[in-house]
Design a protein around this motif. Structure first.
Motif, PDB file in Angstrom:
ATOM      1  N   MET A   1       0.851  -1.182   0.000  1.00 46.50           N
ATOM      2  CA  MET A   1       0.000   0.000   0.000  1.00 46.50           C
ATOM      3  C   MET A   1       0.896   1.244   0.000  1.00 46.50           C
ATOM      4  O   MET A   1       1.824   1.357   0.762  1.00 46.50           O
ATOM      5  N   VAL A   2       0.610   2.174  -0.879  1.00 54.97           N
ATOM      6  CA  VAL A   2       1.336   3.428  -0.969  1.00 54.97           C
ATOM      7  C   VAL A   2       0.541   4.498  -0.236  1.00 54.97           C
ATOM      8  O   VAL A   2      -0.671   4.560  -0.330  1.00 54.97           O
ATOM      9  N   SER A   3       1.250   5.345   0.515  1.00 58.68           N
ATOM     10  CA  SER A   3       0.574   6.404   1.261  1.00 58.68           C
ATOM     11  C   SER A   3       1.313   7.716   1.043  1.00 58.68           C
ATOM     12  O   SER A   3       2.531   7.743   0.990  1.00 58.68           O
ATOM     13  N   TYR A   4       0.559   8.784   0.894  1.00 58.44           N
ATOM     14  CA  TYR A   4       1.149  10.112   0.764  1.00 58.44           C
ATOM     15  C   TYR A   4       0.220  11.107   1.435  1.00 58.44           C
ATOM     16  O   TYR A   4      -0.970  11.136   1.132  1.00 58.44           O
ATOM     17  N   ALA A   5       0.754  11.895   2.330  1.00 55.72           N
ATOM     18  CA  ALA A   5      -0.019  12.937   3.022  1.00 55.72           C
ATOM     19  C   ALA A   5      -1.296  12.364   3.639  1.00 55.72           C
ATOM     20  O   ALA A   5      -2.348  12.968   3.592  1.00 55.72           O
ATOM     21  N   GLY A   6      -1.179  11.162   4.184  1.00 54.93           N
ATOM     22  CA  GLY A   6      -2.327  10.557   4.837  1.00 54.93           C
ATOM     23  C   GLY A   6      -3.306   9.893   3.883  1.00 54.93           C
ATOM     24  O   GLY A   6      -4.305   9.326   4.296  1.00 54.93           O
ATOM     25  N   LEU A   7      -3.036   9.931   2.587  1.00 48.91           N
ATOM     26  CA  LEU A   7      -3.912   9.308   1.599  1.00 48.91           C
ATOM     27  C   LEU A   7      -3.394   7.909   1.307  1.00 48.91           C
ATOM     28  O   LEU A   7      -2.193   7.694   1.189  1.00 48.91           O
ATOM     29  N   ARG A   8      -4.282   6.956   1.184  1.00 50.25           N
ATOM     30  CA  ARG A   8      -3.880   5.582   0.895  1.00 50.25           C
ATOM     31  C   ARG A   8      -4.305   5.225  -0.509  1.00 50.25           C
ATOM     32  O   ARG A   8      -5.408   5.523  -0.930  1.00 50.25           O
ATOM     33  N   PHE A   9      -3.406   4.523  -1.222  1.00 54.22           N
ATOM     34  CA  PHE A   9      -3.640   4.243  -2.626  1.00 54.22           C
ATOM     35  C   PHE A   9      -3.720   2.759  -2.946  1.00 54.22           C
ATOM     36  O   PHE A   9      -3.392   2.347  -4.033  1.00 54.22           O
ATOM     37  N   GLN A  10      -4.153   1.933  -2.021  1.00 59.94           N
ATOM     38  CA  GLN A  10      -4.252   0.513  -2.305  1.00 59.94           C
ATOM     39  C   GLN A  10      -5.406   0.278  -3.270  1.00 59.94           C
ATOM     40  O   GLN A  10      -6.544   0.666  -3.012  1.00 59.94           O
ATOM     41  N   GLY A  11      -5.106  -0.302  -4.405  1.00 59.87           N
ATOM     42  CA  GLY A  11      -6.129  -0.623  -5.384  1.00 59.87           C
ATOM     43  C   GLY A  11      -6.666   0.577  -6.157  1.00 59.87           C
ATOM     44  O   GLY A  11      -7.705   0.504  -6.775  1.00 59.87           O
ATOM     45  N   VAL A  12      -5.956   1.701  -6.125  1.00 55.84           N
ATOM     46  CA  VAL A  12      -6.401   2.897  -6.834  1.00 55.84           C
ATOM     47  C   VAL A  12      -5.690   2.947  -8.178  1.00 55.84           C
ATOM     48  O   VAL A  12      -4.480   2.790  -8.258  1.00 55.84           O
ATOM     49  N   THR A  13      -6.429   3.172  -9.249  1.00 54.09           N
ATOM     50  CA  THR A  13      -5.830   3.230 -10.580  1.00 54.09           C
ATOM     51  C   THR A  13      -5.056   4.535 -10.753  1.00 54.09           C
ATOM     52  O   THR A  13      -5.263   5.497 -10.021  1.00 54.09           O
ATOM     53  N   PRO A  15      -5.271   6.991 -13.062  1.00 53.97           N
ATOM     54  CA  PRO A  15      -6.077   8.214 -13.228  1.00 53.97           C
ATOM     55  C   PRO A  15      -6.722   8.677 -11.916  1.00 53.97           C
ATOM     56  O   PRO A  15      -6.781   9.868 -11.632  1.00 53.97           O
ATOM     57  N   GLN A  16      -7.179   7.698 -11.114  1.00 51.14           N
ATOM     58  CA  GLN A  16      -7.775   8.062  -9.826  1.00 51.14           C
ATOM     59  C   GLN A  16      -6.715   8.680  -8.911  1.00 51.14           C
ATOM     60  O   GLN A  16      -6.948   9.676  -8.245  1.00 51.14           O
ATOM     61  N   ARG A  17      -5.545   8.072  -8.882  1.00 52.51           N
ATOM     62  CA  ARG A  17      -4.446   8.579  -8.054  1.00 52.51           C
ATOM     63  C   ARG A  17      -4.052   9.982  -8.503  1.00 52.51           C
ATOM     64  O   ARG A  17      -3.826  10.869  -7.695  1.00 52.51           O
ATOM     65  N   LYS A  19      -5.941  12.195  -9.930  1.00 57.84           N
ATOM     66  CA  LYS A  19      -6.983  13.126  -9.503  1.00 57.84           C
ATOM     67  C   LYS A  19      -6.836  13.459  -8.012  1.00 57.84           C
ATOM     68  O   LYS A  19      -6.942  14.618  -7.602  1.00 57.84           O
ATOM     69  N   ILE A  20      -6.573  12.440  -7.207  1.00 60.71           N
ATOM     70  CA  ILE A  20      -6.402  12.654  -5.762  1.00 60.71           C
ATOM     71  C   ILE A  20      -5.196  13.548  -5.507  1.00 60.71           C
ATOM     72  O   ILE A  20      -5.261  14.507  -4.738  1.00 60.71           O
ATOM     73  N   MET A  21      -4.076  13.241  -6.153  1.00 58.33           N
ATOM     74  CA  MET A  21      -2.842  13.995  -5.911  1.00 58.33           C
ATOM     75  C   MET A  21      -2.950  15.436  -6.404  1.00 58.33           C
ATOM     76  O   MET A  21      -2.349  16.339  -5.835  1.00 58.33           O
ATOM     77  N   SER A  22      -3.738  15.671  -7.449  1.00 63.64           N
ATOM     78  CA  SER A  22      -3.885  17.046  -7.938  1.00 63.64           C
ATOM     79  C   SER A  22      -4.662  17.903  -6.942  1.00 63.64           C
ATOM     80  O   SER A  22      -4.581  19.128  -6.988  1.00 63.64           O
ATOM     81  N   ALA A  23      -5.393  17.264  -6.045  1.00 62.79           N
ATOM     82  CA  ALA A  23      -6.140  18.004  -5.024  1.00 62.79           C
ATOM     83  C   ALA A  23      -5.274  18.374  -3.829  1.00 62.79           C
ATOM     84  O   ALA A  23      -5.657  19.206  -3.007  1.00 62.79           O
ATOM     85  N   VAL A  24      -4.093  17.757  -3.710  1.00 63.84           N
ATOM     86  CA  VAL A  24      -3.182  18.070  -2.601  1.00 63.84           C
ATOM     87  C   VAL A  24      -2.576  19.434  -2.850  1.00 63.84           C
ATOM     88  O   VAL A  24      -1.988  19.682  -3.904  1.00 63.84           O
ATOM     89  N   ARG A  25      -2.728  20.345  -1.922  1.00 61.46           N
ATOM     90  CA  ARG A  25      -2.240  21.711  -2.087  1.00 61.46           C
ATOM     91  C   ARG A  25      -0.979  21.943  -1.280  1.00 61.46           C
ATOM     92  O   ARG A  25      -0.852  21.507  -0.137  1.00 61.46           O
ATOM     93  N   SER A  26      -0.082  22.670  -1.875  1.00 57.42           N
ATOM     94  CA  SER A  26       1.187  23.002  -1.239  1.00 57.42           C
ATOM     95  C   SER A  26       0.987  23.989  -0.101  1.00 57.42           C
ATOM     96  O   SER A  26       0.093  24.829  -0.128  1.00 57.42           O
ATOM     97  N   LYS A  27       1.861  23.889   0.890  1.00 59.70           N
ATOM     98  CA  LYS A  27       1.874  24.873   1.967  1.00 59.70           C
ATOM     99  C   LYS A  27       2.920  25.940   1.673  1.00 59.70           C
ATOM    100  O   LYS A  27       3.370  26.648   2.561  1.00 59.70           O
ATOM    101  N   ARG A  28       3.331  25.994   0.414  1.00 64.06           N
ATOM    102  CA  ARG A  28       4.365  26.921  -0.051  1.00 64.06           C
ATOM    103  C   ARG A  28       5.652  26.620   0.687  1.00 64.06           C
ATOM    104  O   ARG A  28       5.904  25.502   1.060  1.00 64.06           O
TER     105      ARG A  28
END
Length: 143
Positions: A1-13, A15-17, A19-28
């Protein structure tokens, strides 16, 4: 299972990944900005504001002196002293850093044409407070 910023990507394709990652916003570059703000206060440099709506989103603006300050992260902006390109996906990172540096030059050129003095500080320069403060004082006195 891959995790980034508290998001888990087990079984996520992919394109779905994406979309999820594009929603992660930088804190500059918040930690480096706060570090510079502490240095400015400690050495009595006042009259600055953070994140004024000026082209290029400068980190600090001294309006009375028409001076803007950018704190550039050594990794993201390709510091000639510190930057080392990651071994994995190096083509992507080479292009990414090149685009960032190109944008930095464009922003600096535009602001100078508009009458602003532009100061760019590498993240590693925050370690030598005395040298940094002397540079900022020179920039503010010359404007």
């Amino acid at each position: 299972m891959v995790s980034y910023a508290g998001l888990r990507f087990q079984g996520v394709t992919t394109p779905q990944r994406s979309k999820i990652m594009s929603a992660v916003r930088s804190k500059r570059n918040r930690s480096t900005e706060l570090r510079l703000a502490r240095i400015l206060r400690k050495h009595g440099l006042s009259g600055w504001r953070r994140h004024l709506p000026i082209f290029g989103c400068p980190d600090f603006t001294f309006r009375a002196h028409r001076t803007v300050v950018f704190v550039d992260g050594c990794f993201w902006h390709g510091c000639p002293k510190c930057y080392k390109c990651p071994r994995t996906n190096s083509d992507f990172w080479t292009r990414k850093v090149a685009v960032n540096r190109s944008r930095d030059r464009l922003v600096s050129r535009y602001l100078r044409q508009e009458g602003w003095k532009v100061v760019r500080i590498w993240e590693h320069c925050l370690r030598d407070e005395e040298k940094l403060v002397a540079r900022l004082r020179r920039a503010l006195c010359s404007s």
